[in-house]
Design a protein around this motif. Structure first.
Motif, PDB file in Angstrom:
ATOM      1  N   THR A  70       0.838  -1.196   0.000  1.00  0.00           N
ATOM      2  CA  THR A  70       0.000   0.000   0.000  1.00  0.00           C
ATOM      3  C   THR A  70       0.877   1.251   0.000  1.00  0.00           C
ATOM      4  OG1 THR A  70      -1.714  -1.168   1.230  1.00  0.00           O
ATOM      5  CG2 THR A  70      -1.826   1.233   1.219  1.00  0.00           C
ATOM      6  N   GLY A 124      -4.019  -0.124  -1.756  1.00  0.00           N
ATOM      7  CA  GLY A 124      -4.201  -1.190  -0.778  1.00  0.00           C
ATOM      8  C   GLY A 124      -5.202  -2.239  -1.221  1.00  0.00           C
ATOM      9  N   ASP A 142      -1.145  -7.068   2.832  1.00  0.00           N
ATOM     10  CA  ASP A 142      -0.957  -5.695   2.375  1.00  0.00           C
ATOM     11  C   ASP A 142      -0.168  -5.603   1.067  1.00  0.00           C
ATOM     12  OD1 ASP A 142      -1.358  -2.925   2.784  1.00  0.00           O
ATOM     13  OD2 ASP A 142       0.712  -2.709   3.487  1.00  0.00           O
TER      14      ASP A 142
END
Length: 679
Positions: free
Chosen positions: A527, A547, A618
């Motif tokens: 992200t 993200g 992530d």
């Protein structure tokens, strides 16, 4: 209603058998009562097939999971739109759907010829009855959609995620409408061969149905390309897959027939060729259906391994043998009324066009069946991939594009040097101008340059033909530009509708050539991290990860990645791609996860985002493609379909005002004006 539908399938089968028996008997004995009975039985066959189809749709919408087909291809939480399209999601339902369209076409063909072609109609109806009988038998005995389960599951398996797409909802019906329409020209060809009525009379009915077949096949193929592009996640729309080829083969032969039929109508030539093309188109649809439904090839489009393939193989062998015998015994009746006078003439150009189309068809057919033949002979399946098809069909496709522009420019019978010089100057000049301009702009790819050179030439031909026709109308009738344009097309739909189709072909070739310059980049991003890439036009793009998000939607659990995009520092918006895990009504996974791509579409290029997987909570792995000119492929398909509608539309009658003008024109001038401008 479900029980009524199940019983109706068997009654439809009996009606098809009755149609076949009494129609041929009535024709051979000259009994009109039997002929009429066969025609009424054909209407009944359609009626009962429709009832059977309604019964299956009822089972799908009421979630009757006691029926194997319903439990295999639907679930309680499947959206209602896909409950409707689940009808053709599996082998059994799609065969019944095929039978529904086939018997509908048969009923329309019989009804529309109730007062015409009466000598051959018993054999036309009987042939249609044979085809209907075969498909209904394959459905009832080979893959019955009403087969029951020994136990009733709490929920069904659901539909394949790749089929839950608007393109796949429309693509199979369009292909079926095109595929199955070849049965009607085939039946008329058999009727004409049996009765030896092989003059131009039978071509009228055959031409209309060939246009229907071509029109729906065109739409179906383009929709299939679009579906593959947006759903399969490989950034392409044609991979020379065996099932893709199966729809392409009859399209080629029907296209060849629609060109050569004009030569028979105009000059009385190519009778054997046209009958062969009609028969071949139908046989190729049966071959394609065998490839699709036998399970002998692996494809995302194909149905699972099934004994139904044996039905189609047997039917193909029998029909091929019978029609080959029938054609061979009518060769004397198929002699042409005229001969080719010059190799430089419009009929010669159409003949070259047909030879190229058949060449592409043969190469595609060989590449498609070679893996099957190699497995039968050696026990090992040798796959023929895109390099073979591209190497063979690429040059043939360019030659076909060139002939698309050459044909309309050459005179019938024999072209003079002055005619060739006058007709070719502007189109050739336009093509050369496009070629020189692209070189000046830096294009160096040989295939793309040749494609755009020929595209410019064909486009120049189309412009010239419209300018001449519109100019002639304005001079003769004093019409305005818009009025002359509309009436030019309305008064000669076949010719100018065909030019519109050719324009669509040009646009598609331009789109194909654009993919020669595609670029892509692969990245793994957390992200907030970014990746930069340069597109084929030299613009610098930045993709910044927003993200990974997770949520539930309809009948699936979704994991999505979103990117914020900029081009040369200018923000271009957000683009997302998803991984979808489909579940049933109890939340249980039903299929392997599927990918939903993100596409930023524009006429210049598509930015094509593929979420290949989540590395961790992530971090996402993505593949980004820049695909130039893909939009023009879809636009070209729309233009081709629009041109097809114009060609199929009933010919308008000339207005009285025009008749008055024409009466005042000397006969020699009228002939010159009409043939030169196509007014």
């Amino acid at each position: 209603m479900i029980l009524v539908g199940e019983l109706s399938l068997w009654v439809a089968l009996l009606m098809a058998a009755w149609t076949t028996t009494v129609s041929f008997s009535g024709g051979l004995q000259g009994r009109s009562d039997l002929v009429k009975s066969g025609e009424r039985a054909m209407y009944a066959t359609f009626g009962f097939t429709l009832l059977s189809s309604i019964g299956l749709w009822t089972a799908l919408f009421t979630h009757d999971f006691s029926i194997k087909f319903v439990a295999s291809y639907t679930s309680a939480n499947l959206p209602k739109a896909y409950l409707f399209t689940a009808f053709w999601a599996g082998q059994a339902g799609s065969l019944l759907f095929w039978g529904l369209i086939l018997t509908m076409y048969c009923a329309i063909a019989v009804f529309s010829n109730r007062r015409s072609n009466r000598a051959m109609m018993p054999y036309v109806t009987g042939t249609l009855g044979v085809v209907s009988l075969f498909f209904l038998m394959a459905t009832a005995f080979g893959a019955n959609p009403y087969e029951r389960l020994d136990w009733v599951p709490a929920d069904g398996r659901g539909m394949n995620p790749q089929l839950q797409n608007p393109g796949m909802a429309a693509h199979p019906p369009m292909l079926y409408l095109g595929y199955i329409a070849t049965a009607v020209p085939f039946a008329f060809a058999v009727g004409a061969l049996i009765t030896r009525q092989l003059d131009a009379q039978w071509l009228g009915a055959v031409r209309r149905w060939a246009l229907v077949s071509w029109f729906f096949l065109t739409i179906g193929i383009v929709l299939g390309m679009w579906w593959a592009y947006v759903e399969l996640g490989w950034s392409g729309y044609w991979a020379w897959d065996a099932v893709e080829n199966s729809s392409f083969l009859p399209w080629l032969t029907v296209t060849a027939f629609l060109h050569s039929i004009m030569i028979q109508e105009k000059r009385g030539m190519l009778r054997k060729w046209n009958v062969t093309l009609v028969v071949l188109s139908f046989l190729l649809t049966i071959l394609g259906t065998f490839i699709t439904r036998s399970g002998i090839i692996e494809s995302v489009h194909a149905f699972a391994q099934s004994s139904v393939g044996n039905w189609f193989l047997g039917f193909l062998i029998v029909v091929t043998a019978l029609t080959a015998w029938l054609v061979s015994t009518r060769l004397n009746d198929l002699q042409a009324n005229a001969e080719l006078e010059s190799m430089v003439s419009r009929e010669a150009a159409f003949l070259y066009n047909n030879l190229v189309l058949i060449g592409i068809c043969f190469a595609t057919l060989w590449g498609t069946i070679f893996p099957i033949l190699s497995e039968w002979v050696k026990g090992d399946k040798i796959t023929v991939g895109p390099p073979f098809f591209n190497a063979v069909n690429g040059p043939l496709g360019l030659l076909l594009l060139a002939l698309t522009g050459i044909g309309p420019l050459i005179a019938w019978r024999r072209a003079s040097v002055s005619n060739l010089r006058r007709q070719f100057t502007w189109p050739v000049g336009f093509g050369v101008a496009v070629f020189v301009t692209l070189i000046a702009l830096g294009m160096r790819d040989a295939y793309a340059l040749i494609s755009y050179l020929l595209a410019g030439f064909v486009f120049g031909t189309i412009i010239q033909e419209f300018v001449k026709g519109i100019g002639a109308r304005r001079k003769m009738y004093g019409e305005g530009l818009v009025s002359a344009s509309l009436r030019l097309v309305a008064r000669n739909r076949r010719r100018y509708g065909g030019y519109i189709v050719h324009f669509g072909v040009v646009v598609i070739f331009c789109g194909f050539a654009g993919l020669m310059f595609k670029r892509d980049v692969t990245a793994v991003l957390k992200t907030g991290e970014s990746v930069k890439a340069t597109d084929p036009y030299g613009h610098e793009w930045t993709f910044t990860s927003q993200g990974i998000s997770r949520f539930e939607q309809l009948n699936r659990n979704v994991v999505a990645i979103t990117f914020d995009m900029t081009r040369d520092g200018k923000r271009m918006g957000l683009l997302s791609s998803e991984k979808r895990q489909h579940v049933n009504s109890m939340g249980e996974p039903t299929f392997e996860p599927s990918t939903e791509v993100g596409i930023l579409e524009s006429p210049k290029q598509d930015v094509y985002l593929v979420f290949t997987g989540a590395v961790d909570a992530d971090t996402a792995a993505v593949h980004i493609h820049f695909n130039p000119l893909v939009w023009w492929v879809w636009f070209g398909g729309i233009v081709m379909a629009f041109g097809g509608v114009i060609v199929m539309w009933p010919q308008a009658q000339r207005a009285e005002r025009e008749s008055g003008y024409m009466a005042q024109i000397p006969m020699g001038r009228e002939r010159e004006t009409m043939s030169g401008a196509g007014v």
